[in-house]
Design a protein around this motif. Sequence first.
Motif, PDB file in Angstrom:
ATOM      1  N   VAL A   8     -12.683   9.045  -0.731  1.00 12.02           N
ATOM      2  CA  VAL A   8     -13.520   7.831  -0.665  1.00 12.02           C
ATOM      3  C   VAL A   8     -12.661   6.649  -0.209  1.00 12.02           C
ATOM      4  O   VAL A   8     -13.042   5.877   0.674  1.00 12.02           O
ATOM      5  CB  VAL A   8     -14.154   7.532  -2.047  1.00 12.02           C
ATOM      6  N   LEU A   9     -11.478   6.533  -0.820  1.00  4.80           N
ATOM      7  CA  LEU A   9     -10.585   5.425  -0.454  1.00  4.80           C
ATOM      8  C   LEU A   9     -10.052   5.592   0.966  1.00  4.80           C
ATOM      9  O   LEU A   9      -9.877   4.607   1.691  1.00  4.80           O
ATOM     10  CB  LEU A   9      -9.423   5.344  -1.446  1.00  4.80           C
ATOM     11  N   ILE A  10      -9.799   6.838   1.348  1.00  2.00           N
ATOM     12  CA  ILE A  10      -9.321   7.073   2.717  1.00  2.00           C
ATOM     13  C   ILE A  10     -10.384   6.635   3.720  1.00  2.00           C
ATOM     14  O   ILE A  10     -10.088   5.985   4.734  1.00  2.00           O
ATOM     15  CB  ILE A  10      -8.952   8.568   2.904  1.00  2.00           C
TER      16      ILE A  10
ATOM     17  N   MET B   1     -15.250   4.483  -9.650  1.00  2.00           N
ATOM     18  CA  MET B   1     -14.080   3.619  -9.538  1.00  2.00           C
ATOM     19  C   MET B   1     -13.445   3.400 -10.917  1.00  2.00           C
ATOM     20  O   MET B   1     -14.148   3.325 -11.909  1.00  2.00           O
ATOM     21  CB  MET B   1     -14.491   2.245  -8.966  1.00  2.00           C
ATOM     22  N   THR B   2     -12.141   3.267 -10.942  1.00  2.00           N
ATOM     23  CA  THR B   2     -11.478   3.021 -12.215  1.00  2.00           C
ATOM     24  C   THR B   2     -11.643   1.549 -12.591  1.00  2.00           C
ATOM     25  O   THR B   2     -11.844   0.679 -11.733  1.00  2.00           O
ATOM     26  CB  THR B   2      -9.985   3.335 -12.105  1.00  2.00           C
ATOM     27  N   ARG B   3     -11.520   1.295 -13.895  1.00  2.00           N
ATOM     28  CA  ARG B   3     -11.613  -0.076 -14.394  1.00  2.00           C
ATOM     29  C   ARG B   3     -10.497  -0.927 -13.784  1.00  2.00           C
ATOM     30  O   ARG B   3     -10.707  -2.088 -13.428  1.00  2.00           O
ATOM     31  CB  ARG B   3     -11.484  -0.030 -15.917  1.00  2.00           C
ATOM     32  N   LYS B   4      -9.329  -0.308 -13.628  1.00  2.00           N
ATOM     33  CA  LYS B   4      -8.190  -1.046 -13.069  1.00  2.00           C
ATOM     34  C   LYS B   4      -8.451  -1.461 -11.619  1.00  2.00           C
ATOM     35  O   LYS B   4      -8.165  -2.582 -11.219  1.00  2.00           O
ATOM     36  CB  LYS B   4      -6.931  -0.154 -13.145  1.00  2.00           C
ATOM     37  N   PHE B   5      -9.037  -0.535 -10.841  1.00  4.61           N
ATOM     38  CA  PHE B   5      -9.318  -0.856  -9.443  1.00  4.61           C
ATOM     39  C   PHE B   5     -10.367  -1.955  -9.335  1.00  4.61           C
ATOM     40  O   PHE B   5     -10.256  -2.858  -8.500  1.00  4.61           O
ATOM     41  CB  PHE B   5      -9.785   0.400  -8.700  1.00  4.61           C
ATOM     42  N   LEU B   6     -11.389  -1.881 -10.189  1.00  4.47           N
ATOM     43  CA  LEU B   6     -12.431  -2.916 -10.153  1.00  4.47           C
ATOM     44  C   LEU B   6     -11.862  -4.282 -10.531  1.00  4.47           C
ATOM     45  O   LEU B   6     -12.202  -5.299  -9.917  1.00  4.47           O
ATOM     46  CB  LEU B   6     -13.579  -2.539 -11.102  1.00  4.47           C
ATOM     47  N   PHE B  45      -1.335   4.156  -4.454  1.00  2.99           N
ATOM     48  CA  PHE B  45      -1.034   3.744  -3.081  1.00  2.99           C
ATOM     49  C   PHE B  45      -2.308   3.581  -2.248  1.00  2.99           C
ATOM     50  O   PHE B  45      -2.465   2.592  -1.523  1.00  2.99           O
ATOM     51  CB  PHE B  45      -0.109   4.773  -2.418  1.00  2.99           C
ATOM     52  N   LEU B  46      -3.220   4.535  -2.367  1.00  7.02           N
ATOM     53  CA  LEU B  46      -4.442   4.464  -1.557  1.00  7.02           C
ATOM     54  C   LEU B  46      -5.298   3.267  -1.939  1.00  7.02           C
ATOM     55  O   LEU B  46      -5.895   2.606  -1.079  1.00  7.02           O
ATOM     56  CB  LEU B  46      -5.251   5.748  -1.721  1.00  7.02           C
ATOM     57  N   GLU B  47      -5.363   3.003  -3.239  1.00  7.01           N
ATOM     58  CA  GLU B  47      -6.128   1.832  -3.704  1.00  7.01           C
ATOM     59  C   GLU B  47      -5.524   0.557  -3.136  1.00  7.01           C
ATOM     60  O   GLU B  47      -6.238  -0.322  -2.638  1.00  7.01           O
ATOM     61  CB  GLU B  47      -6.112   1.783  -5.230  1.00  7.01           C
ATOM     62  N   LEU B  48      -4.198   0.470  -3.199  1.00  2.89           N
ATOM     63  CA  LEU B  48      -3.515  -0.720  -2.699  1.00  2.89           C
ATOM     64  C   LEU B  48      -3.697  -0.869  -1.192  1.00  2.89           C
ATOM     65  O   LEU B  48      -3.979  -1.962  -0.691  1.00  2.89           O
ATOM     66  CB  LEU B  48      -2.020  -0.627  -3.046  1.00  2.89           C
ATOM     67  N   LEU B  49      -3.579   0.238  -0.470  1.00  3.22           N
ATOM     68  CA  LEU B  49      -3.720   0.206   0.986  1.00  3.22           C
ATOM     69  C   LEU B  49      -5.119  -0.270   1.377  1.00  3.22           C
ATOM     70  O   LEU B  49      -5.276  -1.081   2.298  1.00  3.22           O
ATOM     71  CB  LEU B  49      -3.449   1.599   1.573  1.00  3.22           C
TER      72      LEU B  49
END
Lengths: 222, 142
Positions: A8-10, B1-6, B45-49
């Motif tokens: 999903v993120l990709i 989605m994780t709570r942290k990502f939100l 990493f993917l979340e940050l990118l």
Amino acid sequence: MRTYHPWVLIVYAAALAALLFLRPWYGWTLRAWLAPLSTRDTDSAGLAAANEALKAELAQVAKVAAELPQASPHYLRAMVYSRYPFNFKNELLLNVGSSEGVVTGHAVTFQGILIGRVSRVFADTALVQTVFDSDFKLPVRIGAGGYDALIVGGAYPKAESIVKSAALHAGDVIYSAAPGLPYGLPVAEVVSTSTSPDNLFIQADLSFAYDLNTVQTVLIAQ
Amino acid sequence: MTRKFLLAFLALSVSLVLQAWLAGAGIFLDLSFATLIALAFFLDFLELLTLALGVAFVLNWQPAPSATLAFLAGYPCLIHLLYRLAPWQIWIMIPAAIVVGFTALLFVAAPGSFAAAPGLFFGDLFAGILFGYLAFFSLARA
């Protein structure tokens, strides 16, 4: 614990990268929408709010119309699309480019005042380096005496390299005297003068008759 | 989605909106860059990118690749990788990474602008550290 698949993120990242490179104007629109000059209505709760937004849009259109200078055949009218978002430079992106005949180095004016030069041209857009960019430099003349000077851009532009014998006064007009630009375009006014750090020249603090953050339409000298 | 990502998305949205709003008033602060640097210590990493590309998309100002934007999106990812290699006290690493990042961004974008108005850079840096800590406190408990 992760509750979504990494793909999903990709996909999100790929979509954002594609938008960034292929449809950058969506980003400009989004940022313009976030800026305080924006008058777009995001709240459709009631007619009163919509009415207010329409009034604001009308005021904005009137402002744009008031800003539209008397275009001559030697000038091309352009709207400001986007602005450099950091404090390191000061650039504007205009909605005209090489397809309209814009060329690097041409003067850009607002209400008849020189505000910058075209620094980069794309097919349908052009980037303008303004007087408030730290890399901006422009040979000018000052006042009735026509004293030579060099405007050095930045957050607080100055006129530098003025001979010590120059009789400058507050309010003296500074106008363009650079090759490739129309001669005599007003740029700023002298506010005060002081001796340069090397004690060889005079330098002048300047005032400008416009607020660059509110400029929405400009003319490009052809 | 994780709570942290939100939470990270929310913190970044707030900094982006505030940055755009202030820029419209003539005050240029790199709040979203500082927030991204702080998020580098918490996200995958993917979340940050994804968030870094989102910021680059919103802050882009020209239809051409830009070293400034590449650095803005790439530096937080680099910090993330460095932190994974050598984890240390986050509350010290955040301001250190922000100081290094802002200074490097200045040299990537326009080194001459520092001499023209050093006060603007230090003001930007101070606001960046402040926002970095705000993001840190928001995410430290998530």
